[in-house]
Design an enzyme around this catalytic site. Structure first.
Site, PDB file in Angstrom:
ATOM      1  N   HIS A  63       0.833  -1.205   0.000  1.00 47.90           N
ATOM      2  CA  HIS A  63       0.000   0.000   0.000  1.00 47.90           C
ATOM      3  C   HIS A  63       0.867   1.254   0.000  1.00 47.90           C
ATOM      4  CE1 HIS A  63      -3.830   2.076   1.790  1.00 47.90           C
ATOM      5  NE2 HIS A  63      -3.197   2.854   0.926  1.00 47.90           N
ATOM      6  N   HIS A  65       1.620   5.150  -2.334  1.00 49.87           N
ATOM      7  CA  HIS A  65       1.150   6.120  -3.332  1.00 49.87           C
ATOM      8  C   HIS A  65       2.376   6.773  -3.962  1.00 49.87           C
ATOM      9  CE1 HIS A  65      -3.058   6.014  -1.807  1.00 49.87           C
ATOM     10  NE2 HIS A  65      -2.447   5.735  -0.667  1.00 49.87           N
ATOM     11  N   PHE A  66       2.600   6.528  -5.251  1.00 51.64           N
ATOM     12  CA  PHE A  66       3.762   7.096  -5.925  1.00 51.64           C
ATOM     13  C   PHE A  66       3.399   8.276  -6.832  1.00 51.64           C
ATOM     14  CE2 PHE A  66       6.798   3.201  -5.586  1.00 51.64           C
ATOM     15  CZ  PHE A  66       6.950   3.474  -4.245  1.00 51.64           C
ATOM     16  N   ARG A  67       2.113   8.632  -6.919  1.00 58.53           N
ATOM     17  CA  ARG A  67       1.622   9.894  -7.500  1.00 58.53           C
ATOM     18  C   ARG A  67       1.776  10.041  -9.012  1.00 58.53           C
ATOM     19  NH1 ARG A  67      -1.492  10.548  -3.238  1.00 58.53           N
ATOM     20  NH2 ARG A  67      -0.430  11.266  -1.356  1.00 58.53           N
ATOM     21  N   ASN A  97      -4.962   5.981  -7.230  1.00 61.32           N
ATOM     22  CA  ASN A  97      -5.577   7.307  -7.157  1.00 61.32           C
ATOM     23  C   ASN A  97      -4.627   8.384  -7.657  1.00 61.32           C
ATOM     24  OD1 ASN A  97      -3.947   6.878  -4.888  1.00 61.32           O
ATOM     25  ND2 ASN A  97      -5.108   8.316  -3.625  1.00 61.32           N
ATOM     26  N   ASP A 155      -8.867   3.114  -3.514  1.00 64.87           N
ATOM     27  CA  ASP A 155      -8.260   3.682  -2.310  1.00 64.87           C
ATOM     28  C   ASP A 155      -8.246   5.205  -2.320  1.00 64.87           C
ATOM     29  OD1 ASP A 155      -6.913   3.638   0.172  1.00 64.87           O
ATOM     30  OD2 ASP A 155      -5.055   4.074  -0.878  1.00 64.87           O
ATOM     31  N   ASN A 286      -5.750  10.004   6.502  1.00 67.36           N
ATOM     32  CA  ASN A 286      -6.985   9.430   5.982  1.00 67.36           C
ATOM     33  C   ASN A 286      -6.822   7.913   5.964  1.00 67.36           C
ATOM     34  OD1 ASN A 286      -9.174   8.514   4.535  1.00 67.36           O
ATOM     35  ND2 ASN A 286      -8.812   9.743   2.724  1.00 67.36           N
ATOM     36  N   ASP A 313       1.009   2.843   3.739  1.00 71.47           N
ATOM     37  CA  ASP A 313       0.165   3.902   3.180  1.00 71.47           C
ATOM     38  C   ASP A 313       1.015   5.148   2.907  1.00 71.47           C
ATOM     39  OD1 ASP A 313      -2.008   5.259   2.197  1.00 71.47           O
ATOM     40  OD2 ASP A 313      -2.995   5.564   4.125  1.00 71.47           O
ATOM     41  N   HIS A 317       3.369  14.429  -0.078  1.00 66.81           N
ATOM     42  CA  HIS A 317       2.797  15.714  -0.493  1.00 66.81           C
ATOM     43  C   HIS A 317       3.895  16.767  -0.471  1.00 66.81           C
ATOM     44  CE1 HIS A 317      -1.349  14.296  -0.426  1.00 66.81           C
ATOM     45  NE2 HIS A 317      -1.144  13.783   0.771  1.00 66.81           N
TER      46      HIS A 317
END
Length: 467
Positions: A63, A65-67, A97, A155, A286, A313, A317
């Site tokens: 899980h 997030h590599f954007r 996402n 997700d 979140n 997760d 940012h």
């Protein structure tokens, strides 16, 4: 022929019930020998001295997030993979996402191509359950599965419609993949922090645990109605009641209990809502940080195997985004690089589990859920993905020195124990913190030069990190 001998370490391979000192020989990207490697096989082979270290299957995070695509200013596949390597992770599964969302076969191909270009960690893509994560119609599940999607999820957003979720589970089940659910009832979720007296005092909109628990209960009922045809996985669990719902469902499922799983992240095992008291946006998550009682219940759920997977997760940012007022700042923190030390602190130092169980939760359980065949263990013939860990190395978390682009980490400045000191992917050393441990540095370079050059260029292009 690419060869590497790892000698003198303490091998922990839960899948194969190994917890003892052993050597391991890697040949052409596969495990060739485990145990006592005879001199005839070791002669002339570059040797990595693992004395005093734990040798484990390459760590896996299902899980992250590599954007990329669309938000490359936060992270890219290359910089995210570099962060994974720095944390000891050889394989990661990135969430869909992005902008645009990963909701068709071409998107899966894009992630795969970028991962191969980076040539650092193994990066596997998950696909959307619904088109553009809008929750209105199913995405191209079959086509994405054919192209290599390892799981399906929206997700960041829960699938609100029970009817659509039931259809999604049916179709995903046909592919042999798992459904990952972001458990959040949209009519109750979406607040800035955990609902309660502290949120009221701070004047922030609350996000009750009930939002998570309602969706867990609903999905578990759908799974039962379908006789657990599809594997269902609860992402980033945060509440005591949610853990109890999962525990009861696994008990009731009997022989199908293994088809219902859950994960927990470092921040939900170590931080409470009190971290939000000074409006520190690094504590905005979140789902949100909860209470001490919830942390205790989550640790118990890990102890009794209700929760079987640890996942970070990882959510990068920019500093500018996190500098916004609390309500306007985005959710999420980065987690790959400090994760191992934080899990040690939350679970081993707390006496919840031991090292073999920690490694199990960070390797084979995620590999099984995502069908990462040949990974998560070190049996002969397995992929030569290996992590070497110094369990006693004391260090200070410095978010500004991370390999990834972002620095949004609430653990900055923490003194912790335990760190990956070598990360090996397909037999190639991608990270080696102590070059003196390698007998012949020219025979097995620390990392692919072209991959490092690509990463360095992208890292240099990132905006300057701020506090």
């Amino acid at each position: 022929m690419n060869r590497l001998l790892i000698r003198g370490g303490h091998l922990i391979d839960p899948q194969n019930n190994i917890d003892t000192q052993a050597d391991i020989l890697l040949v052409d990207g596969r495990v060739a020998n485990v145990g006592t490697v005879p001199p005839s096989e070791a002669d002339g082979t570059p040797t990595l001295d693992a004395s005093g270290l734990l040798v484990t299957p390459g760590l896996i995070d299902i899980h992250v997030h590599f954007r990329e695509p669309g938000q490359e200013q936060k992270e890219t596949i290359a910089t995210g993979a570099a962060a994974a390597i720095a944390g000891g992770f050889t394989s990661v599964c990135c969430m869909p996402n992005t902008t645009p969302a990963i909701d068709d076969d071409a998107s899966i191909d894009f992630i795969d191509e970028r991962a191969h270009r980076a040539n650092l960690a193994n990066v596997f893509a998950t696909g959307c359950l619904t088109r553009n994560r809008a929750g209105e119609e199913l995405a191209e599940i079959a086509l994405m599965a054919q192209r290599g999607a390892v799981a399906f999820t929206d997700d960041g957003t829960g699938v609100a419609s029970a009817d659509l979720m039931a259809k999604a589970m049916t179709y995903v089940g046909m592919t042999g993949r798992a459904v990952f659910q972001h458990c959040e009832d949209p009519t109750l979720g979406g607040g800035a922090m955990n609902a309660g007296p502290l949120a009221t005092r701070l004047g922030l909109p609350g996000w009750p645990g009930l939002a998570e628990e309602l969706m867990i209960q609903r999905d578990l009922m759908i799974a039962r109605s379908q006789n657990y045809h599809t594997r269902w996985h609860a992402q980033h669990m945060t509440t005591a009641n949610g853990a109890e719902l999962l525990r009861r469902a696994k008990h009731d499922a009997g022989d199908n209990a293994h088809r219902i799983t859950g994960e927990v992240s470092p921040h939900h095992l170590l931080l409470t809502e009190e971290a939000c008291a000074e409006y520190d946006t690094h504590a905005k998550m979140n789902p949100p940080l909860r209470t001490t009682a919830d942390i205790e219940a989550l640790r118990q759920a890990v102890a009794d195997r209700t929760i079987t997977i640890l996942a970070t997760d990882h959510a990068p940012h920019t500093a500018e985004e996190k500098a916004l007022e609390f309500e306007d700042a985005p959710y999420g923190i980065i987690g790959l690089e400090p994760a191992l030390a934080l899990y040690i602190k939350a679970l081993i130092d707390a006496g919840t589990i031991d090292w073999p169980r920690l490694i199990e939760m960070m390797t084979i359980r995620g590999a099984e859920l995502c069908n990462l065949d040949g990974r998560g263990h070190l049996a002969t013939g397995a992929h030569a993905d290996v992590t070497l860990i110094d369990p006693n190395l004391n260090w200070t978390i410095d978010a500004h020195a991370f390999a990834g682009k972002a620095a949004n980490c609430p653990f900055h400045g923490w003194n912790v124990r335990g760190r990956a000191v070598a990360t090996i992917v397909s037999g190639d050393i991608k990270l080696l913190r102590d070059a003196d441990r390698l007998s012949d540095a020219t025979a097995t370079p620390p990392a692919d030069e072209a991959a490092l050059a690509t990463f360095a260029a992208e890292r240099a292009a990132a905006p300057p990190r701020q506090g």
